[in-house]
Design a protein around this motif. Sequence first.
Motif, short mmCIF file in Angstrom:
data_model
loop_
_atom_site.label_atom_id
_atom_site.label_comp_id
_atom_site.label_asym_id
_atom_site.label_seq_id
_atom_site.Cartn_x
_atom_site.Cartn_y
_atom_site.Cartn_z
N VAL A 16 0.84 -1.20 0.00
CA VAL A 16 0.00 0.00 0.00
C VAL A 16 0.87 1.25 0.00
O VAL A 16 0.61 2.22 -0.74
N GLU A 17 1.92 1.24 0.80
CA GLU A 17 2.79 2.41 0.90
C GLU A 17 3.49 2.69 -0.43
O GLU A 17 3.58 3.85 -0.86
N VAL A 18 3.98 1.65 -1.08
CA VAL A 18 4.67 1.83 -2.36
C VAL A 18 3.72 2.42 -3.40
O VAL A 18 4.03 3.42 -4.06
N ALA A 19 2.56 1.80 -3.57
CA ALA A 19 1.60 2.27 -4.57
C ALA A 19 1.14 3.70 -4.26
O ALA A 19 1.00 4.53 -5.16
N THR A 20 0.92 3.98 -2.98
CA THR A 20 0.44 5.30 -2.58
C THR A 20 1.48 6.38 -2.86
O THR A 20 1.16 7.44 -3.41
N LEU A 59 -9.25 -0.95 3.74
CA LEU A 59 -8.87 -1.47 2.43
C LEU A 59 -9.97 -1.25 1.39
O LEU A 59 -9.68 -0.98 0.22
N GLU A 60 -11.22 -1.34 1.82
CA GLU A 60 -12.32 -1.07 0.89
C GLU A 60 -12.29 0.39 0.43
O GLU A 60 -12.50 0.68 -0.76
N GLN A 61 -12.03 1.30 1.37
CA GLN A 61 -11.96 2.72 1.01
C GLN A 61 -10.73 3.00 0.14
O GLN A 61 -10.80 3.79 -0.81
N TYR A 62 -9.64 2.35 0.45
CA TYR A 62 -8.42 2.53 -0.35
C TYR A 62 -8.63 2.00 -1.77
O TYR A 62 -8.19 2.63 -2.75
N LYS A 63 -9.30 0.89 -1.88
CA LYS A 63 -9.61 0.32 -3.20
C LYS A 63 -10.44 1.30 -4.02
O LYS A 63 -10.16 1.53 -5.21
N SER A 64 -11.45 1.89 -3.40
CA SER A 64 -12.28 2.88 -4.09
C SER A 64 -11.46 4.11 -4.48
O SER A 64 -11.65 4.68 -5.56
N ALA A 65 -10.55 4.51 -3.59
CA ALA A 65 -9.70 5.67 -3.89
C ALA A 65 -8.85 5.40 -5.13
O ALA A 65 -8.71 6.28 -6.00
N CYS A 66 -8.30 4.21 -5.22
CA CYS A 66 -7.48 3.86 -6.39
C CYS A 66 -8.33 3.84 -7.66
O CYS A 66 -7.89 4.28 -8.73
N GLU A 83 -11.64 14.26 -6.81
CA GLU A 83 -12.22 14.69 -5.54
C GLU A 83 -12.81 13.49 -4.79
O GLU A 83 -12.65 13.37 -3.56
N GLN A 84 -13.49 12.61 -5.52
CA GLN A 84 -14.02 11.41 -4.89
C GLN A 84 -12.89 10.54 -4.35
O GLN A 84 -12.99 9.97 -3.26
N ALA A 85 -11.83 10.44 -5.12
CA ALA A 85 -10.67 9.65 -4.68
C ALA A 85 -10.11 10.20 -3.37
O ALA A 85 -9.81 9.44 -2.44
N ALA A 86 -9.98 11.53 -3.29
CA ALA A 86 -9.46 12.15 -2.07
C ALA A 86 -10.36 11.84 -0.88
O ALA A 86 -9.87 11.59 0.23
N GLY A 87 -11.67 11.85 -1.10
CA GLY A 87 -12.60 11.53 -0.02
C GLY A 87 -12.45 10.11 0.47
O GLY A 87 -12.52 9.84 1.68
N HIS A 88 -12.23 9.19 -0.45
CA HIS A 88 -12.04 7.79 -0.05
C HIS A 88 -10.72 7.59 0.69
O HIS A 88 -10.64 6.79 1.62
N VAL A 89 -9.69 8.31 0.26
CA VAL A 89 -8.41 8.24 0.99
C VAL A 89 -8.60 8.74 2.42
O VAL A 89 -8.09 8.14 3.37
N LYS A 90 -9.34 9.83 2.55
CA LYS A 90 -9.60 10.38 3.89
C LYS A 90 -10.31 9.36 4.78
O LYS A 90 -9.96 9.19 5.96
N SER A 91 -11.30 8.68 4.22
CA SER A 91 -12.02 7.65 4.99
C SER A 91 -11.10 6.48 5.33
O SER A 91 -11.16 5.94 6.45
N ALA A 92 -10.25 6.10 4.39
CA ALA A 92 -9.30 5.01 4.65
C ALA A 92 -8.37 5.39 5.80
O ALA A 92 -8.08 4.56 6.67
N ILE A 93 -7.91 6.63 5.80
CA ILE A 93 -7.02 7.10 6.86
C ILE A 93 -7.69 6.97 8.23
O ILE A 93 -7.06 6.55 9.21
N THR A 94 -8.97 7.32 8.31
CA THR A 94 -9.70 7.22 9.58
C THR A 94 -9.67 5.80 10.13
O THR A 94 -9.43 5.58 11.32
N LEU A 133 0.45 6.02 7.19
CA LEU A 133 -0.41 7.21 7.24
C LEU A 133 0.23 8.41 6.55
O LEU A 133 -0.47 9.23 5.94
N SER A 134 1.55 8.53 6.65
CA SER A 134 2.22 9.67 6.02
C SER A 134 2.01 9.65 4.51
O SER A 134 1.69 10.68 3.89
N ALA A 135 2.17 8.48 3.90
CA ALA A 135 1.98 8.35 2.45
C ALA A 135 0.53 8.62 2.08
O ALA A 135 0.24 9.29 1.07
N LEU A 136 -0.40 8.13 2.88
CA LEU A 136 -1.82 8.33 2.59
C LEU A 136 -2.22 9.79 2.71
O LEU A 136 -2.99 10.31 1.89
N ASN A 137 -1.70 10.47 3.73
CA ASN A 137 -1.99 11.90 3.87
C ASN A 137 -1.40 12.70 2.71
O ASN A 137 -2.01 13.66 2.23
#
Length: 220
Positions: free
Chosen positions: A54-58, A111-118, A134-145, A161-165
């Motif tokens: 996840v970190e590499v892809a992000t 992981l579900e939120q990250y999948k949607s973000a991708c 914008e939708q992708a950013a919202g899903h990343v935010k949810s994944a971070i939570t 978390l650093s990569a996701l932020n």
Amino acid sequence: MRSVRRWSVHAAGLLILMGALLTLALVTASDTVVAEDAADQEFSAWYTTTMEKVEVATNQMATAIENFDCMTVEVWASTGYNDATRALGELDGYSVSAELQPVQQHLKLALEQYKSACYYTELGAMQYDADYLEQAAGHVKSAITHFEAVDASGLLPPAPLSALNRLQGNLEYATQVLRGAQQPGASATPTPGAPGYGVLAVLSGLLLVTVYLVHRRVSH
């Protein structure tokens, strides 16, 4: 007298039986704990490997967005999507201890939120679409939570978390840039004294993206 002796024999036998049952229960409980510990350790190792992917892809997506390299964004968004899909399938196969079960649930949601973000990141890069980004950013935010909830448990290694932020911030910025560039009358040639001169590299990237999209349409 015989009845007393007979009762004593029965009582002794009962005590022996109870002792045997107690020993069996303790051994069974011990075996269960050992098995759960082994399962939790296996799950933790899998989690570490999954988070590395996840970190590499992000980070690759974030870097490509910073460079407005749509083709690379597409490639790594697709990679992240496939990694998340595979991880979700593997996640259901782990039977962890009761202590880890809530963490496992948060991980599934993350992981579900990250999948949607991708998914939306790839669409946004392919179609040059601010709404998808914008939708992708919202899903990343949810994944971070949910990843933060996993980290808060203290039971698993830290999530990236650093990569996701970083990715969330870049997606939000790219959304703003695209919408600004699409506004009627927006200037695409800032001068050194103009407030927009600092984003010259971004505008150059937008030009490259436009050429890329035209090429895609012609080739298809």
